[in-house]
Design an enzyme around this catalytic site. Structure first.
Site, PDB file in Angstrom:
ATOM      1  N   TYR A 251      -9.729   1.638   8.964  1.00 49.43           N
ATOM      2  CA  TYR A 251     -10.612   0.764   8.197  1.00 49.43           C
ATOM      3  C   TYR A 251     -11.907   0.525   8.978  1.00 49.43           C
ATOM      4  O   TYR A 251     -12.094   1.078  10.059  1.00 49.43           O
ATOM      5  CB  TYR A 251      -9.861  -0.507   7.781  1.00 49.43           C
ATOM      6  CG  TYR A 251      -8.696  -0.147   6.877  1.00 49.43           C
ATOM      7  CD1 TYR A 251      -8.928   0.565   5.695  1.00 49.43           C
ATOM      8  CD2 TYR A 251      -7.385  -0.412   7.225  1.00 49.43           C
ATOM      9  CE1 TYR A 251      -7.877   0.958   4.876  1.00 49.43           C
ATOM     10  CE2 TYR A 251      -6.326  -0.018   6.405  1.00 49.43           C
ATOM     11  CZ  TYR A 251      -6.590   0.672   5.235  1.00 49.43           C
ATOM     12  OH  TYR A 251      -5.551   1.080   4.429  1.00 49.43           O
TER      13      TYR A 251
ATOM     14  N   GLN B 185      -4.730 -11.738   7.988  1.00 53.79           N
ATOM     15  CA  GLN B 185      -5.379 -10.545   8.524  1.00 53.79           C
ATOM     16  C   GLN B 185      -6.704 -10.346   7.790  1.00 53.79           C
ATOM     17  O   GLN B 185      -6.720 -10.081   6.589  1.00 53.79           O
ATOM     18  CB  GLN B 185      -4.495  -9.309   8.360  1.00 53.79           C
ATOM     19  CG  GLN B 185      -5.073  -8.113   9.119  1.00 53.79           C
ATOM     20  CD  GLN B 185      -4.306  -6.832   8.934  1.00 53.79           C
ATOM     21  OE1 GLN B 185      -3.994  -6.453   7.803  1.00 53.79           O
ATOM     22  NE2 GLN B 185      -3.998  -6.142  10.021  1.00 53.79           N
TER      23      GLN B 185
ATOM     24  N   ARG C 171      -5.819  -6.324  15.561  1.00 52.93           N
ATOM     25  CA  ARG C 171      -4.934  -5.153  15.406  1.00 52.93           C
ATOM     26  C   ARG C 171      -5.752  -3.897  15.642  1.00 52.93           C
ATOM     27  O   ARG C 171      -6.826  -3.723  15.053  1.00 52.93           O
ATOM     28  CB  ARG C 171      -4.288  -5.125  14.024  1.00 52.93           C
ATOM     29  CG  ARG C 171      -3.454  -3.869  13.817  1.00 52.93           C
ATOM     30  CD  ARG C 171      -2.544  -3.917  12.612  1.00 52.93           C
ATOM     31  NE  ARG C 171      -1.211  -4.384  13.000  1.00 52.93           N
ATOM     32  CZ  ARG C 171      -0.092  -4.108  12.333  1.00 52.93           C
ATOM     33  NH1 ARG C 171      -0.136  -3.385  11.228  1.00 52.93           N
ATOM     34  NH2 ARG C 171       1.080  -4.552  12.735  1.00 52.93           N
TER      35      ARG C 171
ATOM     36  N   CYS D 258       0.341  -4.956   2.698  1.00 51.31           N
ATOM     37  CA  CYS D 258      -0.266  -5.028   1.371  1.00 51.31           C
ATOM     38  C   CYS D 258       0.821  -5.134   0.314  1.00 51.31           C
ATOM     39  O   CYS D 258       1.807  -4.400   0.357  1.00 51.31           O
ATOM     40  CB  CYS D 258      -1.078  -3.767   1.083  1.00 51.31           C
ATOM     41  SG  CYS D 258      -2.604  -3.693   2.004  1.00 51.31           S
TER      42      CYS D 258
ATOM     43  N   GLY E  61       7.651  -4.747   9.919  1.00 49.32           N
ATOM     44  CA  GLY E  61       7.133  -4.504   8.591  1.00 49.32           C
ATOM     45  C   GLY E  61       8.265  -4.170   7.637  1.00 49.32           C
ATOM     46  O   GLY E  61       8.930  -5.065   7.094  1.00 49.32           O
ATOM     47  N   ARG E  62       8.521  -2.877   7.504  1.00 53.17           N
ATOM     48  CA  ARG E  62       9.532  -2.451   6.532  1.00 53.17           C
ATOM     49  C   ARG E  62      10.896  -3.086   6.724  1.00 53.17           C
ATOM     50  O   ARG E  62      11.544  -3.446   5.718  1.00 53.17           O
ATOM     51  CB  ARG E  62       9.607  -0.912   6.519  1.00 53.17           C
ATOM     52  CG  ARG E  62       8.358  -0.291   5.899  1.00 53.17           C
ATOM     53  CD  ARG E  62       8.193   1.155   6.297  1.00 53.17           C
ATOM     54  NE  ARG E  62       7.952   1.295   7.731  1.00 53.17           N
ATOM     55  CZ  ARG E  62       7.800   2.460   8.361  1.00 53.17           C
ATOM     56  NH1 ARG E  62       7.881   3.570   7.686  1.00 53.17           N
ATOM     57  NH2 ARG E  62       7.567   2.488   9.667  1.00 53.17           N
TER      58      ARG E  62
ATOM     59  N   PRO F 211       1.583  -7.449   8.871  1.00 54.74           N
ATOM     60  CA  PRO F 211       0.817  -7.506   7.622  1.00 54.74           C
ATOM     61  C   PRO F 211       1.215  -6.355   6.702  1.00 54.74           C
ATOM     62  O   PRO F 211       1.304  -5.207   7.144  1.00 54.74           O
ATOM     63  CB  PRO F 211      -0.639  -7.360   8.086  1.00 54.74           C
ATOM     64  CG  PRO F 211      -0.592  -6.851   9.483  1.00 54.74           C
ATOM     65  CD  PRO F 211       0.741  -7.193  10.048  1.00 54.74           C
TER      66      PRO F 211
END
Ligand SMILES: Cc1cc2nc3c(=O)[nH]c(=O)nc-3n(C[C@H](O)[C@H](O)[C@H](O)COP(=O)(O)O)c2cc1C
Length: 373
Positions: free
Chosen positions: A181, A100, A229, A25, A320-321, A23
């Site tokens: 979070y 997510q 996660r 953003c 991800g990246r 995931p």
């Protein structure tokens, strides 16, 4: 065939391979939380590129649960319709789709990374964040401390979002309990000093997560996998440890979670020993408790990823990246590991193709043939 490119079935749902999009953003929604053409192109390109599961970025379950005002959401029916267009495309390209579900808690209402630091004030489109206590994340405004009634509402908000996710055509739901979070804030002793039943020992701090998992599981069909996660460690003395997370993973399994996606950090500022595969040992620690795990974090090459799986450290890898500039990472991995690449339209990207029976194969053959469709 490599393990990486082998299918995986969780409950009744089969993923074409074990390379999943992490995931991420995109900070690309307007303040209505609606996914748009950017999200279709971003997620769609990774489905075309061969990912087995394409996971959305953190999608807020309520408006005040967004990290930044530019986050997507899944709190209303307009968003359901907008997501449906995207899940239809992902399915048509053979990828499973996952969303997510997220509530940013005290880390909500923050600036997009290129626009500033800290909390966005109300006159710039921000709002008051909420948390287990009024203690802020360092550098952010103090949140409103959730009351008992407000805490009790959270699992239902996640469940309502999960119901909308199903209506939007998603195959998989991931509950975001990592990166500082809301659910991580409750789990960690560094952010949860409540003295009522939601604070105290690990079991009390995990209660909101487990209640949330129960509420979400209850709305999912038996064939829909549920992922969670976690941040396995806070990388800080007195914070969550890999051992704590192994205990929580056991509880998650008992509550119907199918795979734990194992990240770390994010709840407090900490010094993290970042390096290739630095979070993989935590994925192993979780997997050793008898639940499937996902490894993420600086897994960059196909051979490195294959080793994570073949050594039994995780069941899937999330990228991800590396996927940002290389949306076809799985197709490239298949080529490097000697597996088939199934995407017809990108057939000519692989060197294993046979141009004509008996003719040379691969790149040499394409150049020898000298003609391109
Ligand atoms: C631009 C960006 C946005 C991210 N957004 C999210 C997110 O919405 N939810 C989440 O759980 N992790 C998020 N992450 C963390 C990634 O999912 C991943 O865990 C992290 O980047 C490490 O993996 P990598 O080394 O393959 O990039 C984000 C990472 C990046 C780079």
């Amino acid at each position: 065939m490599s393990l990486l490119l082998s299918p995986l079935t969780l409950r009744g749902t089969t993923f074409r391979n074990r390379i999943w999009l992490a995931p991420m953003c995109q900070y690309s929604a307007a303040d209505d939380g609606l996914p748009n053409d950017w999200h279709l192109a971003h997620l769609g390109a990774r489905a075309v590129g061969g990912f087995g599961l394409v996971l959305t970025e953190a999608a807020a379950i309520v408006p005040e649960g967004r990290i930044s005002p530019q986050d997507v959401g899944i709190w209303n029916d307009d968003q359901v319709a907008a997501w449906h267009r995207i899940t239809d495309f992902l399915r048509a390209r053979g990828a499973r789709s996952g969303i997510q579900l997220a509530h940013a808690g005290r880390k909500a209402s923050t600036y997009r990374f290129d626009e500033g630091r800290g909390t966005v004030p109300a006159d710039q489109g921000g709002w008051t964040a909420v948390g287990p206590t009024a203690d802020p994340f360092a550098g952010y405004d103090a949140p409103h401390q959730l009351s008992e009634a407000e805490i009790l509402a959270v699992p239902g908000q996640f469940a309502a979002a999960a119901r909308r996710a199903l209506a939007a055509g998603f195959d998989v739901v991931e509950v975001h309990a990592a990166h500082g979070y809301l659910l991580h804030q409750f789990l960690s002793p560094l952010s949860n000093s409540r003295t009522d039943r939601w604070g105290g020992d690990l079991a009390a701090r995990a209660q909101l997560l487990l209640d949330t998992v129960d509420a979400v599981r209850a709305v999912l069909p038996d064939t829909s996998p549920l992922l969670v996660r976690v941040s396995a460690t806070d990388w800080t003395d007195g914070g969550l440890t890999g051992e704590d997370t192994a205990v929580v993973a056991g509880w998650l399994r008992e509550h119907g979670v199918d795979l734990v996606d194992v990240s770390t950090g994010g709840n407090v500022h900490a010094s993290i020993p970042v390096g290739p595969g630095y979070q993989v040992p935590f994925a192993r620690q979780v997997r050793d408790t008898g639940i499937a795990s996902g490894a993420v974090g600086l897994i960059t090459t196909p051979h490195q990823a294959e080793k994570v799986l073949s050594e039994g450290e995780a069941d899937v890898v999330l990228l991800g990246r590396p996927a940002l500039f290389d949306p076809s990472w799985p197709l490239r991995a298949a080529r490097e590991l000697g597996d088939d690449t199934p995407t017809l339209a990108y057939h000519w990207g692989t060197p294993q193709v046979e141009v004509l029976p008996g003719q040379p194969t691969g790149w040499a053959a394409q150049y020898a043939r000298g003609s391109w469709d």
